[in-house]
Scaffold this active site. Sequence first.
Site: not given
Ligand code: FPP
Length: 254
Positions: A34, A51, A145
């Site tokens: 997150d 992201h 893994l």
């Molecule tokens: C939450 O942060 C994150 C997500 C919903 C997406 C997670 C995806 C990744 C870390 C990319 C990895 C993906 C792959 C396929 C390797 P948020 O966008 O809710 O952040 P915020 O709360 O600060 O807005």
Amino acid sequence: MLGKLKMWKDKSKEFTKEDIMRGQIPNHIAIIMDGNGRWAKKRALPRSAGHHEGMKVVRKVTKLANDLGVKTLTVYAFSTENWKRPKLEVEYLMKLPEEFLGTFLPELIEENVQVRTMGDKSALPKHTLNAVENAMNETRNNDGLILNFALNYGSRAEILGAVKQLANDYKNGTVDLDCLNEDGFSTYLMTRNLADPDLLIRTSGEIRLSNFMLWQLAYTEFWFTDVLWPDFKDQHLLEAIKVYQQRGRRYGGV
Ligand code: FPP
């Protein structure tokens, strides 16, 4: 001066891989990644930049977890609720598995990593599905893994799906309710071939589960950090495992 102080790091408080490997390594680590959006906002960048940076962190964490001897790493890449995000952001997130696997699959194969997914694949765009299915296929015989992507995953939908399947099996006479126990029920879940997580990590200071592995996390140790996912470093994973090693797991006993 303050800047200098902030830069200063006490190396004696850092853990090495060797320190951590002297203790018990969690078999299964699950991560709620997150804070990508906030990371980008702090830099006046589009959310997609967060992201993208977060995607690179998945690669680094996978490598370290594998080196440490972790058996399964489950990462929450897209939840059933994430469809509510703006269309462009959803489209971007759906392109990331392709980019991740397009870039890193050869290395993952070399490191003997097995790629898996859990979630409702039927709603994924064809290009996303093709990328993950190809990776699963290419790595299916690897026995290092397991890198398990939770993709269009929601725990309540998972449990509801399991109950429906169970009811169906009951109707068909293929399940005996008197013999059904927790292990039996677990076989109806998307994690049927995986052990429950030993350690859950959530970044960015949010202290909630957000519909993630509600059944499987019943006895998991939780570690929360304010660090935003794109800033997550090897040292944070080592620290999380160190904390895990210092916890006493009693599973309700004494
Ligand atoms: C939450 O942060 C994150 C997500 C919903 C997406 C997670 C995806 C990744 C870390 C990319 C990895 C993906 C792959 C396929 C390797 P948020 O966008 O809710 O952040 P915020 O709360 O600060 O807005």
